[in-house]
Design a protein around this motif. Structure first.
Motif: not given
Length: 1007
Positions: A586-605
């Motif tokens: 559901f759209p509430t509560p609105d989770i702040p965007d800065d709670f998430q960041s892009v994780f890079d598993a690497g090209s050799d994952f």
């Protein structure tokens, strides 16, 4: 430092000796040091003998003869230059006739002499000093040769220097032994096709508690540096504790009186994890000192490993759930669909801290008291991030199956989401063992031994960190496919933006690119774990009468009482569906965007596994505890874990008594040694727990059903049973180098703890017909096995042998899981009526797959073990072995009704090549295990779990700078092999794990 063993007969050169009369074990150590040679003897065989003084110039042969004259001990000079101490009959020695009371007086005034030996027990054999690869192998070889039954061992190369970094990794080098790995480390042991629960694990001859929910012992809880040897008994005798159909494994720690001097031994090393690119420290230190009366030893070990483990996984493959028939493009008898499909990276910090403390006190030559304590804490802290997709059978579209019914292609556009997880798999475990042992030689013909011990193990998790999950996701769509050429399935059509996606309140709000945190909504929030406390108390008394009935017969009687108290507490936040307070995206509560960041598993994952190039390599990552706190502050919900009704406690007490005879005989140059006896055991079980009634099911979201239960009520049940366990072992030795062995015995393994709990538990309630429940029974009978062992061994030259063994086990009362469909209290499934989002009058009864254990089947396990060890004069050596095992209890993948199968059954092969000469040594160790059935269940569902064949290459090398200091390097899994698991068929992927390689560089000192 002892010299290398290059002579075949004792040197005739005169040597100076200065040894006072005293305890024979002390005198033999001094003799070995002054003569610069190695002496092997069973410690309990000689410790109460009193040797003669030896002062002056003698040859080695004459010196040891004079030292042992009249003691009932003789020295045998082996062809490899090793001196082995053996026992002769009491009647062949000069024994002063004493009354029982005079013997007691002598005990306290210390005048006892002409003391009889202890019985021949190869398990208690100790080498005075073992150094190097060949030294440890020679020690193991001599123990194997001297034993009556089929027994193998691994010996440390020196104090604090075990051959492998992990006890399980070392044990797999033994014929018949295979291991299960967890996150790149060996954890569980299978012996001769019998899995972890079928093996009894001891420490210094005493049962160890376990930090697991069942009886299986985790070998990764103890640092290998604290261990001097591990033995594996594959044949059984009446004097040994029961519980292991596969084997009895005894872990031995160092004792101070193995060396009569103050000694400090330590090592420091840095370990590099190739996946995490992290380097962590490890260190071990030993302090030891003793004289002929008192010895003490203290050791401490600390290890830290920062690991990264790359994974893709599926919780399970669901069989014959509610897939719409109009969406299936092919017809098959069964259909298997995956529960989910996740790509995950685990970051583990694995900290192992342990130590030992030992006191040995010889009150008199006739009385010895030993106190030893072991403590080991193993704490695994994890931080895991993953991308996942959860599939609901009733919403699948365009389903394509193969000939086995496995869904190899489908899509889901309704009731589906793209999820980003933060998970923990913490394991805060602890193990301790305390034992007091007294050996009293009452008279030349009578030996009395008393032993009391207590072992505790725990996994302390009342916060639910053992399997915690927080989730940020959004309603989406995806497509799943398996191609014949790839091990890893492909997940597609979820990445791009789509303005037509309908949100949780029914509006077409659309979604952005999958790495845009604006999509993120709250969903399930789980804290789950088991708080485990296990305690094993043991009291035993043994009395041995030597040379009875006027011929070489030793008779041994014994009594043992043990009590195991185990509590398995389930802690989670699923009661009253608290975990699903924010389910539905559901759209509430609105989770702040800065709670998430892009994780890079690497090209050799997961590189090196076919299909890895098609996997997503990036996803959004968040901190789980931050999300828990945010949602709690935005509501009146508390996500704390609480104790649940599937918790239970078991008290299992075993009272046993045995009688055993051991006899020597000679016939035409063949030496015969036999051991025979019978053990009686009475087992009493008390199970207590809680049970509640299922009152209704409720709809939580598009996939989950919640439970409404009555308040929990306590329940308790008890049971008891008796067992007679006869055994006979015989050994024939010809020309001191050809040995044949025969073993006949009956052994048992008791049911697992979860099988004994009588509570009816509703385990899974999900839409699409995924409804599961289970129940156990304390009235289950133990597995009981009739065992046959045959072996032939040829010790054809120094440090070399060839052996062939055959074993056959007939296991009755095999416990199998029976699955029946049943309703519970006429509860209906609210997702099945005319309105799948709410209960209505057309809802059908909820049909649960109820799993219950029952006795009845008989399994036969048979196989061959082949081994060769050869040492070359050049310093090179090779050890090779293989195990071939078969059974009538194999699982037929095409028969979905079959529930009777033996887990852990597989062939295995080992090859060790080493070089040791002067200050240099190097060792290459290769192990291969064929694919095997690991479990009859999966994380989600009663389908089988298979492990694919696995091989691993390890390397170690060292260089002795001088007599006190050496440098070493070690490499584990240097070819970076991966662990693969699958379901009933090979294309049903369950786990692909990339633990990576590890390398160590260190220093070892001995002063």
């Amino acid at each position: 430092m002892f010299s290398e063993f290059l002579w075949a007969v004792p040197s005739q050169a005169m040597q100076e000796f200065n040894i006072d009369s005293g305890s024979a074990d002390v005198s033999l150590i001094e003799f070995a040091q002054q003569a610069d040679l190695t002496i092997i003897f069973p410690y309990t065989k000689v410790q109460s003998r009193r040797s003669n003084s030896l002062k002056g110039s003698f040859t080695i042969e004459q010196g040891i003869i004079n030292l042992l004259e009249g003691t009932g001990l003789v020295a045998a000079f082996e062809t490899d230059g090793v001196v082995t101490i053996k026992r002769i009959s009491i009647r062949d020695t000069v024994v002063v006739d004493k009354s029982f009371f005079q013997g007691i007086v002598d005990l306290f005034v210390g005048k006892g002499d002409n003391i009889v030996t202890f019985p021949e027990e190869p398990l208690d054999t100790e080498l005075i000093v073992v150094r190097g690869i060949r030294g440890s192998m020679d020690w193991a070889l001599d123990i194997k040769q001297e034993s009556i039954g089929v027994s193998e061992s691994i010996q440390s190369e020196d104090i604090g220097k075990f051959p492998d970094l992990n006890l399980a990794e070392s044990l797999q080098r033994i014929t018949g032994v295979s291991i299960d790995r967890s996150e790149g480390e060996g954890q569980f042991v299978t012996v001769r096709g019998m899995g972890p629960q079928f093996n009894t694990v001891l420490s210094n001859g005493r049962r160890l508690a376990t930090d697991n929910q069942g009886r299986e012992f985790s070998f990764d809880t103890i640092a290998s540096e604290l261990v001097t040897s591990v033995s594996v008994d594959k044949t059984f005798s009446a004097s040994q504790p029961s519980g292991g159909i596969g084997s009895i494994i005894n872990i031995k720690t160092a004792k101070p009186m193995a060396s009569r001097e103050f000694k400090v031994v330590g090592s420091l090393k840095a370990t590099f994890d190739d996946n995490s690119q992290k380097t962590t420290p490890q260190g071990t230190i030993f302090f030891s000192n003793s004289n002929d009366k008192l010895g003490w030893l203290f050791s401490l070990s600390h290890q830290t490993r920062k690991a990264r483990i790359n994974e893709v996984q599926t919780d399970g493959w669901l069989l014959n759930t509610d897939v719409p028939t109009d969406q299936i493009s092919s017809i098959s008898d069964n259909i298997f669909v995956p529960r989910n499909y996740d790509q995950r990276v685990r970051f583990d910090q694995r900290t192992r801290t342990g130590g030992t403390f030992v006191l040995q006190y010889k009150a008199t030559p006739n009385l010895e008291i030993n106190l030893d304590y072991l403590q080991s804490d193993f704490n695994v802290k994890t931080d895991s991030t993953s991308l996942g997709h959860w599939f609901t059978s009733s919403n699948l579209e365009n389903v394509v199956t193969d000939e086995n019914g496995t869904a190899i292609e489908f899509s889901q556009n309704v009731g589906h989401a793209t999820d980003f997880h933060a998970r923990t798999f913490d394991r805060p475990s602890s193990l301790s063992a305390l034992g007091l042992n007294t050996i009293w030689q009452v008279s030349p013909e009578v030996l009395l031994e008393f032993d009391v011990s207590s072992s505790k193990a725990s996994t302390q998790d009342r916060i639910g960190a053992g399997n915690a999950l927080t989730l940020i996701g959004y309603l989406n769509r995806s497509s799943f496919s398996i191609t014949e050429d790839n091990v890893l399935p492909q997940i597609t059509n979820f990445e791009s933006s789509d303005p037509t996606i309908v949100d949780a309140i029914g509006e077409a709000s659309g979604v952005s690119y999958y790495l845009d945190p604006i999509n993120g909504k709250a969903h399930v929030m789980l804290r789950r774990g088991w708080n485990i406390d296990d305690k094993f108390d043991q009291l035993k008394t043994d009395i041995t009468f030597f040379d009875r009935l006027n011929f070489d017969l030793d008779i041994k009687f014994g009594f043992m009482y043990s009590k195991q108290s185990k509590t398995n507490e389930r802690w989670d936040n699923e009661k009253n569906a608290v975990h699903c307070s924010f389910c539905g995206y559901f759209p509430t509560p609105d989770i702040p965007d800065d709670f998430q960041s892009v994780f890079d598993a690497g090209s050799d994952f997961l590189s090196g596994i076919s299909g890895s190039e098609l996997l997503p390599k990036s996803w959004l990552r968040h901190d789980g505890e931050t999300l828990f706190g945010f949602l709690e502050s935005a509501s009146d919900v508390t996500f704390d874990a609480v104790i649940r009704n599937n918790s239970f406690s078991i008290i299992e007490s075993v009272t046993s008594a045995y009688v055993e005879g051991q006899q020597d005989a000679q016939w035409r140059g063949i030496e015969f040694l036999s051991k025979y006896g019978v053990r009686f055991e009475n087992t009493k079980i008390m199970v207590t727990g809680f049970e509640s009634d299922l009152l209704a099911l409720t709809i939580l979201d598009q996939t989950e059903l919640g439970q409404l239960n009555s308040p929990g009520r306590p329940i308790s049940q008890s049971a008891s049973y008796n067992n007679w366990l006869p055994s006979i072992s015989a050994k024939a030795e010809w020309k001191n180098n050809i040995i044949a062995r025969l073993g006949l015995s009956r052994s048992l393994t008791r049911p697992t703890m979860s099988q004994l709990s009588p509570s009816l538990l509703v385990n899974t309630t999900r839409q699409g017909g995924d409804l599961r429940a289970s129940s156990g029974s304390p009235n289950l009978q133990p597995y009981e096995s009739t065992n046959l062992d045959l072996a032939v061994e040829w010790y054809y030259q120094a440090s070399s042998y060839i052996s062939v063994s055959y074993f056959n086990k007939i296991v009755k009362n095999f416990i199998v899981s029976t699955v029946t469909q049943t309703s519970i209290n006429d509860v209906t499934d609210p997702s099945t009526g005319s309105d799948s989002s709410a209960p209505d009058f057309e809802d059908s009864l909820a049909e649960f797959d109820l799993t219950t254990p029952t006795n009845g089947e008989t399994a036969t396990v048979r196989g061959f073990e082949l081994a060769i060890q050869h040492a070359f004069d050049s310093g090179f050596g090779v050890v090779a072995n293989m195990t071939l095992v078969n059974s009538n209890a194999k699982l037929n993948p095409t028969d979905i009704s079959q529930k009777f199968a033996l887990t852990g059954l597989s062939d295995s092969q080992n090859l060790i090549v080493y070089y040791e000469k002067g200050p240099s040594q190097i060792r290459l160790a290769w192990n291969h295990r064929d694919g095997f059935l690991q479990s009859l269940v999966q994380i989600q569902g009663p389908e089988p779990t298979y492990v694919r064949s696995y091989q691993q290459l390890d390397v170690s090398a060292s260089y002795a700078v001088n007599d006190n200091l050496s440098i070493f390097i070690e490499g584990v899994n240097i070819t970076e092999e991966n662990v693969l698991k699958h379901g009933r068929f090979s294309n049903q992927l369950l786990l692909a794990q990339q633990p990576g390689a590890r390398y160590s560089l260190g220093l070892r000192g001995s002063f």
